[in-house]
Design a protein around this motif. Structure first.
Motif, PDB file in Angstrom:
ATOM      1  N   SER A 255      37.933  -7.502 -24.316  1.00  0.00           N
ATOM      2  CA  SER A 255      37.479  -6.334 -23.562  1.00  0.00           C
ATOM      3  C   SER A 255      38.593  -5.716 -22.729  1.00  0.00           C
ATOM      4  N   SER A 256      39.592  -6.519 -22.376  1.00  0.00           N
ATOM      5  CA  SER A 256      40.707  -5.965 -21.611  1.00  0.00           C
ATOM      6  C   SER A 256      41.590  -5.071 -22.473  1.00  0.00           C
ATOM      7  N   ALA A 257      41.485  -5.219 -23.810  1.00  0.00           N
ATOM      8  CA  ALA A 257      42.330  -4.436 -24.715  1.00  0.00           C
ATOM      9  C   ALA A 257      41.572  -3.329 -25.434  1.00  0.00           C
ATOM     10  N   THR A 258      40.245  -3.425 -25.511  1.00  0.00           N
ATOM     11  CA  THR A 258      39.468  -2.425 -26.245  1.00  0.00           C
ATOM     12  C   THR A 258      38.060  -2.301 -25.672  1.00  0.00           C
ATOM     13  N   SER A 259      37.493  -1.117 -25.809  1.00  0.00           N
ATOM     14  CA  SER A 259      36.105  -0.893 -25.374  1.00  0.00           C
ATOM     15  C   SER A 259      35.214  -0.629 -26.590  1.00  0.00           C
ATOM     16  N   GLU A 260      35.729  -0.938 -27.779  1.00  0.00           N
ATOM     17  CA  GLU A 260      35.017  -0.620 -29.011  1.00  0.00           C
ATOM     18  C   GLU A 260      34.005  -1.692 -29.408  1.00  0.00           C
ATOM     19  N   TRP A 261      33.956  -2.798 -28.662  1.00  0.00           N
ATOM     20  CA  TRP A 261      33.052  -3.903 -28.989  1.00  0.00           C
ATOM     21  C   TRP A 261      32.226  -4.272 -27.767  1.00  0.00           C
ATOM     22  N   ARG A 262      31.084  -4.880 -28.028  1.00  0.00           N
ATOM     23  CA  ARG A 262      30.204  -5.270 -26.930  1.00  0.00           C
ATOM     24  C   ARG A 262      29.531  -6.608 -27.231  1.00  0.00           C
ATOM     25  N   LEU A 263      29.058  -7.243 -26.182  1.00  0.00           N
ATOM     26  CA  LEU A 263      28.242  -8.449 -26.339  1.00  0.00           C
ATOM     27  C   LEU A 263      26.806  -8.038 -26.600  1.00  0.00           C
ATOM     28  N   SER A 264      26.201  -8.634 -27.602  1.00  0.00           N
ATOM     29  CA  SER A 264      24.794  -8.360 -27.899  1.00  0.00           C
ATOM     30  C   SER A 264      23.984  -9.642 -27.756  1.00  0.00           C
ATOM     31  N   TYR A 265      22.833  -9.536 -27.103  1.00  0.00           N
ATOM     32  CA  TYR A 265      21.937 -10.678 -26.924  1.00  0.00           C
ATOM     33  C   TYR A 265      20.756 -10.579 -27.884  1.00  0.00           C
TER      34      TYR A 265
END
Length: 533
Positions: free
Chosen positions: A137-147
């Motif tokens: 997350s420090s290098a990209t905002s293109e991914w997320r955590l999904s629950y």
């Protein structure tokens, strides 16, 4: 069930133990619920403590009233016990067979083991998905955590928390899960900070004979591509096998529906083929009467090094796509729990310096093979038996051992680029097949949660990461290398891993002693240099 019910004769005196590298010892043999113990009153004699779970097969022989039990272990050791009295020998053999094949996981030693060391670090919480995600997350905002997989509602073999593209909502992910084998939808395996390319992995698409498609699946994997860029799908099956899978409801990505992706088939063997390869290799290594020609022929016939070459070649291909082609990669076979893991893990070792450190390699095993964020490897099934057991099951396969062997091949070619040493890899191999720790129990995250491993067993990492133990696993030649490393996969560059397959042979003992002496010389020279400075 009480263990006492399975132990017909708990103790026998005057038993003679024969084992590699040690003189024969006479002592008292004791059977407990989890260990076979031989203790001698002789001075300077090391006791034998052998976990029943490490026993792969036993043979019985009788000469008059003297009985002999040959114990063949999952770590390839062969131990001989000479027991006075036929009845005692039969009782001991019967008890060992029963105790080494317990059906219930909760009866295994990790659920009874209590550590004798101070637990400084809780290994169960050393590699949480949130912590690992922070690295990306420090290098990209293109991914997320999904629950989305909370309480394993979408996929039993995925953990509750997964990493998916930021532009894909959970409802779309649910639809993709119905289109992928076992519900294993594409998830992030590795993010290459140098150029933003990623490695994903999944199960095969369920296209079937009718060419079924899923627009949500197409959208999900396309979300990982940059404008004007193509990606690569590496299928670890041959084209023929992938086509045959369509008749069973499986299949592969159709080019018409995935025009931005180029599909490459790299056949990696699995299941019984790998198991038979291991059996042939261990059999060849144990027979020291071979002539040179016979030995080389047996080694070639086993195909073990061929499998190593296939896996490493595919991993190098994935790494080249990422680093040199600047293209993202999706890797899958049929289920995404065997050859897929070998390739994704090795590609990261090639690309990512952190994966070549002790802590980083532990994180890699947790992330790719166990429970942190993706489909885990079914260790309980794959490692139920080793090379000696006669009753082979179709799901048994030395997949993780092959992975460790591939890592050793790279370590041997780049001896200064790894913080850990060969002993660390051998220790992992031993604990996968028989351990006092719960790290490798179970087949997937759902199963591990039901077993309450974190509450009821100790993590292997809690022991490994003690300062006193870490020093044993640290490579004295290590110098941090922040570059991509490219291992050679030429046949002459690959060697038999003597530390695993020949370590119980007399000749390998001298090789170990020579290596230890070399390490001592290096350490001594470092001390001299430090003093001179």
């Amino acid at each position: 069930m009480e263990f006492a019910e399975l132990i017909k004769t708990p103790r026998v005196d005057n038993v003679v133990l024969h084992r590699p590298f040690y003189p024969a010892v006479e002592g008292t043999l004791c059977l407990t619920g989890h260990h076979l113990i031989l203790s001698s009153r002789q001075d300077n004699t090391e006791e034998l403590w052998l976990l029943h779970s490490n026993i792969d097969a036993i043979d019985k022989r009788f000469v008059g009233s003297l009985g002999t039990i040959i114990i063949k272990c999952k770590d390839f050791r062969i131990i001989q016990l000479d027991i006075p009295g036929m009845e005692e020998c039969l009782n001991i053999a019967s008890s060992i067979e029963a105790l080494s094949t317990l059906d219930s996981i909760t009866l295994m030693y990790p659920f009874f083991y209590r550590p004798m060391f101070e637990v400084v670090e809780d290994g169960w919480h050393s590699f949480l998905p949130e912590q690992e995600f922070e690295l990306y997350s420090s290098a990209t905002s293109e991914w997320r955590l999904s629950y989305i997989n909370k309480e394993f509602a979408v996929c039993l073999s995925y953990p509750p928390i997964v990493i998916v593209p930021n532009s894909i909502d959970d409802e779309a992910v649910r639809k993709v899960a119905t289109f992928r084998h076992g519900g294993r939808f594409p998830v992030l395996s590795y993010y290459h900070k140098k150029n933003g390319m990623v490695i994903m992995r999944s199960g095969q698409p369920l296209t079937g004979t009718n060419g079924r498609r899923c627009k949500e699946d197409e959208k999900l994997i396309n979300a990982t591509l940059r404008a004007g860029k193509r990606g690569y799908i590496i299928d670890t099956r041959s084209l023929n096998v992938a086509q045959q899978a369509r008749a069973k409801g499986g299949g592969f990505e159709q080019e018409a529906h995935y025009p931005q992706w180029r599909r490459i088939h790299k056949s990696i063997e699995r299941y019984h083929i790998l198991q038979e390869s291991l059996i042939k290799l261990v059999e060849a290594c144990n027979d020291q009467t071979h002539s040179m020609d016979r030995w080389l022929s047996k080694l070639e016939t086993s195909n073990w090094l061929t499998h190593i070459k296939e896996i490493l070649t595919t991993a190098c291909l994935a790494a080249q796509c990422i680093d040199r082609e600047a293209a993202s990669v999706l890797i899958h076979g049929t289920e995404g729990t065997d050859s897929t893991l070998q390739v994704t893990s090795l590609a990261q070792i090639i690309l990512e310096p952190r994966s070549r450190t002790i802590h980083g390699f532990e994180a890699l095993i947790e992330r790719e093979w166990l429970q942190v964020r993706k489909a885990g490897h079914p260790f309980q099934q794959r490692c139920a038996q080793s090379a000696y057991c006669n009753s082979k099951q179709k799901w048994e396969s030395p997949v993780f051992l092959l992975f460790l062997d591939c890592v050793w091949q790279i370590l041997r070619q780049f001896p200064c680029s790894f913080e850990f040493n060969e002993h660390f890899l051998i220790t992992l191999f031993e604990h996968v097949y028989a351990s006092q720790f719960g790290t490798f129990l179970g087949n997937n995250e759902s199963e591990r949660c039901k077993l309450k491993l974190q509450q009821k067993t100790m993590s292997l990492w809690s022991w490994v990461n003690q300062p006193s133990e870490l020093s044993k696993f640290t490579n004295p030649l290590f110098e941090a290398n922040n570059f991509v490393i490219w291992p050679s996969v030429a046949p002459q560059s690959l060697q038999l891993w003597e530390g695993i397959f020949l370590r119980w042979n007399r000749s390998s003992k001298y090789l170990d002693e020579a290596y230890e002496e070399m390490v001592n010389i290096i350490e001594y020279n470092k001390e001299l240099q430090a003093k001179s400075i």
